[in-house]
Write a protein that holds these residues in place. Structure first.
Motif, PDB file in Angstrom:
ATOM      1  N   GLU A 150      49.672-143.033 -31.649  1.00 59.46           N
ATOM      2  CA  GLU A 150      48.938-143.825 -32.639  1.00 59.46           C
ATOM      3  C   GLU A 150      47.724-143.079 -33.185  1.00 59.46           C
ATOM      4  OE1 GLU A 150      47.936-147.437 -30.623  1.00 59.46           O
ATOM      5  OE2 GLU A 150      49.984-148.235 -30.752  1.00 59.46           O
ATOM      6  N   GLY A 151      47.417-143.352 -34.457  1.00 64.37           N
ATOM      7  CA  GLY A 151      46.203-142.845 -35.080  1.00 64.37           C
ATOM      8  C   GLY A 151      46.173-141.354 -35.320  1.00 64.37           C
ATOM      9  N   VAL A 152      47.318-140.785 -35.710  1.00 67.44           N
ATOM     10  CA  VAL A 152      47.411-139.337 -35.902  1.00 67.44           C
ATOM     11  C   VAL A 152      46.975-138.947 -37.312  1.00 67.44           C
ATOM     12  CG1 VAL A 152      48.941-137.337 -35.896  1.00 67.44           C
ATOM     13  CG2 VAL A 152      49.310-139.210 -34.259  1.00 67.44           C
ATOM     14  N   SER A 153      46.056-137.990 -37.402  1.00 67.26           N
ATOM     15  CA  SER A 153      45.626-137.468 -38.704  1.00 67.26           C
ATOM     16  C   SER A 153      46.033-136.014 -38.912  1.00 67.26           C
ATOM     17  CB  SER A 153      44.111-137.587 -38.859  1.00 67.26           C
ATOM     18  OG  SER A 153      43.720-138.936 -39.016  1.00 67.26           O
ATOM     19  N   LEU A 154      46.174-135.264 -37.825  1.00 63.08           N
ATOM     20  CA  LEU A 154      46.582-133.865 -37.896  1.00 63.08           C
ATOM     21  C   LEU A 154      47.660-133.593 -36.852  1.00 63.08           C
ATOM     22  CD1 LEU A 154      43.086-132.092 -38.045  1.00 63.08           C
ATOM     23  CD2 LEU A 154      44.621-132.469 -39.978  1.00 63.08           C
ATOM     24  N   VAL A 155      48.608-132.739 -37.218  1.00 61.14           N
ATOM     25  CA  VAL A 155      49.624-132.279 -36.254  1.00 61.14           C
ATOM     26  C   VAL A 155      49.730-130.765 -36.384  1.00 61.14           C
ATOM     27  CG1 VAL A 155      52.012-132.399 -35.485  1.00 61.14           C
ATOM     28  CG2 VAL A 155      50.936-134.425 -36.487  1.00 61.14           C
ATOM     29  N   ARG A 156      49.473-130.078 -35.284  1.00 61.45           N
ATOM     30  CA  ARG A 156      49.579-128.615 -35.281  1.00 61.45           C
ATOM     31  C   ARG A 156      50.920-128.201 -34.682  1.00 61.45           C
ATOM     32  NH1 ARG A 156      45.406-123.730 -33.949  1.00 61.45           N
ATOM     33  NH2 ARG A 156      46.883-122.347 -32.886  1.00 61.45           N
ATOM     34  N   PHE A 157      51.604-127.312 -35.394  1.00 64.14           N
ATOM     35  CA  PHE A 157      52.907-126.782 -35.013  1.00 64.14           C
ATOM     36  C   PHE A 157      52.695-125.324 -34.602  1.00 64.14           C
ATOM     37  CE2 PHE A 157      56.794-124.492 -36.037  1.00 64.14           C
ATOM     38  CZ  PHE A 157      57.832-125.348 -35.689  1.00 64.14           C
ATOM     39  N   ASP A 158      52.810-125.032 -33.302  1.00 64.88           N
ATOM     40  CA  ASP A 158      52.630-123.677 -32.783  1.00 64.88           C
ATOM     41  C   ASP A 158      53.977-123.071 -32.428  1.00 64.88           C
ATOM     42  OD1 ASP A 158      49.696-122.727 -32.222  1.00 64.88           O
ATOM     43  OD2 ASP A 158      49.693-124.875 -31.780  1.00 64.88           O
ATOM     44  N   ILE A 159      54.252-121.897 -32.960  1.00 65.09           N
ATOM     45  CA  ILE A 159      55.525-121.224 -32.706  1.00 65.09           C
ATOM     46  C   ILE A 159      55.443-120.453 -31.390  1.00 65.09           C
ATOM     47  CG2 ILE A 159      57.135-119.478 -33.560  1.00 65.09           C
ATOM     48  CD1 ILE A 159      56.262-120.320 -36.402  1.00 65.09           C
ATOM     49  N   GLU A 160      56.375-120.743 -30.489  1.00 60.57           N
ATOM     50  CA  GLU A 160      56.410-120.115 -29.168  1.00 60.57           C
ATOM     51  C   GLU A 160      57.631-119.230 -28.976  1.00 60.57           C
ATOM     52  OE1 GLU A 160      53.928-120.305 -27.207  1.00 60.57           O
ATOM     53  OE2 GLU A 160      52.810-121.882 -28.223  1.00 60.57           O
TER      54      GLU A 160
END
Length: 211
Positions: free
Chosen positions: A159-169
């Motif tokens: 809940e309440g998400v404003s940013l999502v970071r996608f890190d490549i592994e």
């Protein structure tokens, strides 16, 4: 006596939306990116639908990523380490998210000739509006390379998400480049919309009782 029971049951169902009630949404902007190859391969290409056969919808998840030319995906810069790459997506209004959808990077004619750019392992980090408070993290999510359709990754509602970071592994094999085709998320509809439906149903039930 059964009609009031029907109304209370409908209220309970509307108050707790199921996963099937989720809707597909797209981030409003790119907050940050580690690098990009050129303006033609900018990160904004991952949220503009340029590579999809139609709009962002449940049907587009199963359709093949249709356009493999330039200007429809994000590619990292040359001479950078693919495993150091990341991209952060932003929502203007905080969202309650329940799934992530990604389409593989495809270029140079399609999935058979993309030189191993595909992401095979990644992390997701969900942030609140202040950009620093971590709400939830998902590590080591495995993606399938050489897949033209969208891949869906489900999780408990955040809940309440404003940013999502996608890190490549992890990547398919390239030591030079990586990237993404398109992304989208599944979000729980705003409670207000559900309550409007409940109130309309309640009004209908009450009118029937009076009649």
């Amino acid at each position: 006596m059964m009609k009031p029971f029907l109304f209370s049951s409908c209220l309970a169902l509307a108050t707790f939306p199921s996963a099937h009630a989720a809707v597909m949404i797209v981030p409003d902007s790119i907050h940050e990116v580690s690098s990009f190859f050129s303006p033609e391969y900018k990160p904004q290409n991952t949220i503009n639908g340029s590579g999809l056969p139609g709009d962002y919808s449940a049907s587009s998840i199963h359709a093949a990523y249709s356009n493999t030319g330039g200007g429809n995906h994000w590619t990292s810069a040359a001479d950078t380490q693919p495993l150091d790459q990341f991209i952060t997506f932003a929502f203007n209004t905080a969202q309650d998210l329940t799934s992530f959808v990604m389409w593989n990077h495809q270029s140079n004619g399609g999935i058979s000739t993309n030189s191993g750019y595909d992401v095979t392992l990644f992390d997701l980090t969900f942030y609140a509006a202040d950009g620093t408070t971590v709400l939830f993290t998902l590590n080591d999510l495995a993606a399938q390379p050489d897949t033209a359709s969208g891949q869906v990754f489900n999780f408990s509602v955040v809940e309440g998400v404003s940013l999502v970071r996608f890190d490549i592994e992890g990547v398919q094999g390239s030591n030079d480049y990586t990237g993404l085709g398109e992304v989208a998320f599944m979000a729980v509809p705003e409670p207000g919309a559900a309550m409007l439906g409940v109130m309309a149903l309640a009004g209908s039930v009450m009118r029937r009782r009076r009649n």
